[in-house]
Scaffold this motif. Structure first.
Motif, PDB file in Angstrom:
ATOM      1  N   LEU A  15      -3.565  -3.201   0.142  1.00 53.50           N
ATOM      2  CA  LEU A  15      -3.481  -4.107   1.332  1.00 53.50           C
ATOM      3  C   LEU A  15      -2.852  -5.701   1.692  1.00 53.50           C
ATOM      4  N   ARG A  16      -4.113  -6.699   0.418  1.00 50.08           N
ATOM      5  CA  ARG A  16      -3.550  -7.340   0.460  1.00 50.08           C
ATOM      6  C   ARG A  16      -2.294  -7.573  -1.061  1.00 50.08           C
TER       7      ARG A  16
ATOM      8  N   GLN B 148       7.959  -0.852   1.066  1.00 57.69           N
ATOM      9  CA  GLN B 148       7.031  -1.166   1.906  1.00 57.69           C
ATOM     10  C   GLN B 148       6.430  -0.368   2.565  1.00 57.69           C
ATOM     11  N   ALA B 149       4.644  -1.157   2.559  1.00 63.73           N
ATOM     12  CA  ALA B 149       2.925  -0.170   3.249  1.00 63.73           C
ATOM     13  C   ALA B 149       2.331  -0.440   4.028  1.00 63.73           C
TER      14      ALA B 149
ATOM     15  N   ASP C 247       3.927   3.496  -0.133  1.00 60.94           N
ATOM     16  CA  ASP C 247       3.532   3.107  -1.725  1.00 60.94           C
ATOM     17  C   ASP C 247       2.408   4.072  -2.496  1.00 60.94           C
ATOM     18  N   THR C 248       2.208   3.726  -3.320  1.00 62.22           N
ATOM     19  CA  THR C 248       1.101   4.639  -4.267  1.00 62.22           C
ATOM     20  C   THR C 248       0.479   3.476  -4.195  1.00 62.22           C
ATOM     21  N   LEU C 249      -1.110   3.272  -4.677  1.00 63.56           N
ATOM     22  CA  LEU C 249      -0.970   2.565  -6.240  1.00 63.56           C
ATOM     23  C   LEU C 249      -1.988   2.391  -6.933  1.00 63.56           C
TER      24      LEU C 249
ATOM     25  N   CYS D 271       4.595   3.544  -7.262  1.00 65.94           N
ATOM     26  CA  CYS D 271       4.762   4.985  -7.622  1.00 65.94           C
ATOM     27  C   CYS D 271       4.980   6.165  -6.491  1.00 65.94           C
ATOM     28  N   VAL D 272       5.367   7.177  -6.757  1.00 66.13           N
ATOM     29  CA  VAL D 272       6.230   8.048  -6.352  1.00 66.13           C
ATOM     30  C   VAL D 272       5.295   9.073  -6.827  1.00 66.13           C
TER      31      VAL D 272
END
Length: 135
Positions: A36-37, A81-82, A102-104, A120-121
């Motif tokens: 999130l940061r 954006q997330a 989003d995926t991180l 990432c998807v």
């Protein structure tokens, strides 16, 4: 000799205890906060902070691919954006944080969680496709 063995055994036990102090839930929460940061830094166009959140190899790959400093190159990627976490999975020193947009993927470093891939998807029966990733 027996004293050295017991001292070594005690040191090994202490090391295991120290590395295992964080519960899985705490590690997932910590990885989620790092994700999130990073997202917040990207949204605020704070290139220095966003790039500092990247793992060293990921940052290097961003710079090499764009042939620009990370702080400039990162924003050319137009990452999704997330703002909220939908889930987090931690596997040893690796984590996946699924956000609302989003995926991180992250790795644990001595200084904390660092982003190894973003934007990432998922793809059926194949690895994730990521806009930003390490080499």
């Amino acid at each position: 000799m027996a004293r050295w063995r017991s001292t070594g055994l005690l040191a090994a036990i202490c090391a295991v205890c120290l590395t295992g102090c964080n519960t899985l839930g705490e590690r997932e929460a910590s990885a989620s906060r790092a994700a999130l940061r990073f997202e917040e830094s990207v949204q605020q166009k704070d290139g220095a902070r966003a790039c500092a959140a990247l793992a060293p190899e990921t940052r290097q790959e961003v710079e090499q691919s764009a042939k620009k400093p990370c702080a400039q190159a990162l924003f050319e990627e137009q990452l999704p954006q997330a703002v909220s976490v939908h889930g987090a999975d931690v596997y040893g020193q690796q984590a996946r944080v699924v956000l609302n947009g989003d995926t991180l993927f992250l790795s644990a470093f001595p200084v904390g969680w660092k982003i190894t891939a973003a934007g990432c998807v998922p793809r059926p029966h194949r690895p994730y496709q990521c806009q930003i990733k390490g080499g």
